[in-house]
Design a protein around this motif. Structure first.
Motif, short mmCIF file in Angstrom:
data_model
loop_
_atom_site.label_atom_id
_atom_site.label_comp_id
_atom_site.label_asym_id
_atom_site.label_seq_id
_atom_site.Cartn_x
_atom_site.Cartn_y
_atom_site.Cartn_z
N TRP A 175 35.11 31.33 -1.25
CA TRP A 175 34.75 31.13 0.17
C TRP A 175 33.64 32.08 0.64
O TRP A 175 33.00 31.79 1.65
N TYR A 195 29.36 32.71 4.24
CA TYR A 195 30.69 32.27 3.80
C TYR A 195 31.05 30.91 4.39
O TYR A 195 30.44 30.45 5.35
N TYR A 196 32.08 30.29 3.81
CA TYR A 196 32.63 29.04 4.34
C TYR A 196 33.77 29.38 5.28
O TYR A 196 34.64 30.18 4.94
N ASP A 197 33.78 28.75 6.47
CA ASP A 197 34.95 28.90 7.31
C ASP A 197 35.95 27.78 6.96
O ASP A 197 35.73 27.02 6.03
N ARG A 198 37.03 27.69 7.70
CA ARG A 198 38.09 26.76 7.30
C ARG A 198 37.70 25.29 7.50
O ARG A 198 38.35 24.40 6.99
N ASP A 199 36.61 25.04 8.27
CA ASP A 199 36.12 23.68 8.43
C ASP A 199 35.02 23.37 7.42
O ASP A 199 34.31 22.37 7.56
N SER A 200 34.86 24.25 6.44
CA SER A 200 33.81 24.13 5.43
C SER A 200 32.42 24.24 6.02
O SER A 200 31.44 23.80 5.41
N ASN A 201 32.32 24.79 7.22
CA ASN A 201 31.00 25.14 7.75
C ASN A 201 30.52 26.39 7.02
O ASN A 201 31.33 27.19 6.54
N ILE A 202 29.21 26.55 6.99
CA ILE A 202 28.66 27.75 6.36
C ILE A 202 28.24 28.71 7.46
O ILE A 202 27.51 28.32 8.37
N PRO A 251 40.02 31.80 4.68
CA PRO A 251 40.02 30.36 4.87
C PRO A 251 40.39 29.63 3.58
O PRO A 251 40.00 30.05 2.50
N THR A 252 41.16 28.57 3.75
CA THR A 252 41.44 27.69 2.62
C THR A 252 40.51 26.50 2.75
O THR A 252 40.51 25.81 3.77
N LEU A 253 39.71 26.27 1.73
CA LEU A 253 38.69 25.24 1.83
C LEU A 253 39.29 23.86 1.60
O LEU A 253 39.82 23.58 0.52
N GLN A 312 37.43 20.90 2.34
CA GLN A 312 36.35 20.04 1.83
C GLN A 312 35.18 20.92 1.41
O GLN A 312 34.21 21.08 2.15
N VAL A 319 31.84 22.33 0.15
CA VAL A 319 30.49 21.75 0.13
C VAL A 319 29.86 22.07 -1.22
O VAL A 319 29.98 23.19 -1.72
N ILE A 375 25.73 29.39 12.01
CA ILE A 375 26.68 28.48 11.37
C ILE A 375 25.96 27.19 10.98
O ILE A 375 25.22 26.62 11.77
N ILE A 376 26.19 26.77 9.75
CA ILE A 376 25.72 25.46 9.32
C ILE A 376 26.93 24.56 9.19
O ILE A 376 27.83 24.83 8.39
N SER A 377 26.97 23.53 10.00
CA SER A 377 28.10 22.60 9.98
C SER A 377 27.63 21.25 9.46
O SER A 377 26.74 20.63 10.05
#
Lengths: 116, 217
Positions: A28, A93-100, B43-45, B47, B49, B80-82
């Motif tokens: 993560w 890093y990735y947050d729990r919504d898989s955002n970067i 965080p637990t991933l 999905q 990327v 943040i990149i979403s």
């Protein structure tokens, strides 16, 4: 400040690196690969109290000697080996919504130590 | 915490062996990082990327103003990149959903949000893309159209739209929905690509502690 080397008990900076792969966080945290936390350790005799590390000049050395002589016999302690310089840690890093997420966390990496 | 007199406080004494000291430091480092990121646990991933998508997004952002710079008052900023989740899409309409975690955006203020998406056009053609910002307001069950952005596209490639305050507010609430509608659709397939290497994304600049700021109206 000075970095710790074998045998010295004076206040110094001890390097400590946390490898994200080793602790299972590499999935993560994208960058960096680890966290150079570092910490301060060692003793702070009274004559170096108030100085970041070692005496910087003749004048400060004299002042510290005076301080040590004046304080001799009084309460011991009150000076601690603490961080005197820090820098931020940049994380991607990735947050729990898989955002970067990219952020700089201030004051995370100890760069130098000295006696308070 | 330093006291005026007495010995220095310490986390451990000489009784701890090296391995225990190491475990303690690792635990301290983990907790410190999580605390600073306002996370209770890692965080637990759900999905993850792919690296390809990540690389594409970062390359697209290369050269843009970097959001994560420390200010004098040491406010922590985030970029943040979403990546979009696509749903209810057709040739004439591409709907994009973006989720922002409460733990990431809680108590934070989104200062700027940009949508980046890939358009594929036949050679020597132009296309007007209508970007609609749909917001799910608190205590409401239906999406509301708040703003529209018209974008003239004359070449295939990545394009970006600077989203307004409505989109920023929606992102702060945790959910943003956008609709991309080509004004004249003649092709047999959608001009807006959403494949692995062309997944649309929103790049947002966030400042911590936004909810504590006083606003003048």
């Amino acid at each position: 400040g000075i970095d710790c080397q074998g045998g010295s008990s004076m206040c110094c900076r001890q390097e400590f690196f946390v490898d994200f792969r080793e602790i299972g966080w590499h999935d993560w945290i994208i960058q960096p690969e680890g966290y150079a936390m570092n910490f301060c350790t060692g003793q702070c005799p009274l004559h170096v109290a108030g100085m970041p590390g070692i005496a910087a000049s003749f004048h400060t050395a004299v002042l510290n000697l005076l301080k040590a002589n004046t304080a001799a016999g009084t309460t011991e302690g009150g000076s601690c080996c603490v961080p005197t310089a820090r820098r931020p840690l940049s994380l991607l890093y990735y947050d729990r919504d898989s955002n970067i997420v990219k952020t700089d966390i201030p004051d995370m990496v100890v760069e130098a130590c000295g006696c308070s | 915490t330093l006291k005026a007199s007495g010995p220095c406080p310490a986390c451990w004494g000489a009784t701890l062996d090296l391995e225990s000291q190491r475990e303690l430091l690792l635990d301290l480092a983990k907790r410190r990082i999580l605390d600073k990121l306002h996370l209770n646990e890692r965080p637990t991933l759900s999905q993850p990327v792919s690296r390809t998508v990540l690389k594409t997004a970062l390359q697209r952002l290369h050269g843009s103003p970097q959001g994560a710079t420390l200010k004098d008052d040491q406010e922590q900023e985030y970029e943040i990149i979403s990546f979009a989740e696509t749903g209810f899409s057709s040739i004439n309409n591409t709907r994009l959903d973006f989720h922002f975690s409460d733990k990431t955006t809680g108590g934070m203020e989104i200062q700027q949000a940009r949508l980046m998406f890939f358009v594929q056009l036949p050679p020597n053609t132009t296309q007007t893309i209508n970007v609609r910002v749909l917001v799910l307001r608190p205590y409401d069950t239906n999406l509301t159209l708040t703003t529209q952005h018209l974008l003239e596209v004359d070449a295939s490639g990545w394009h970006q739209v600077l989203l307004g305050p409505e989109a920023q507010a929606a992102s702060s609430w945790g959910h943003l929905t956008l609709e991309l509608v080509p004004e004249s659709q003649e092709a047999q397939s959608s001009v807006i690509l959403g494949g692995v290497a062309h997944r649309p994304f929103v790049a947002a600049q966030v400042r911590a502690g936004g909810k504590h700021r006083v606003r003048r109206r």
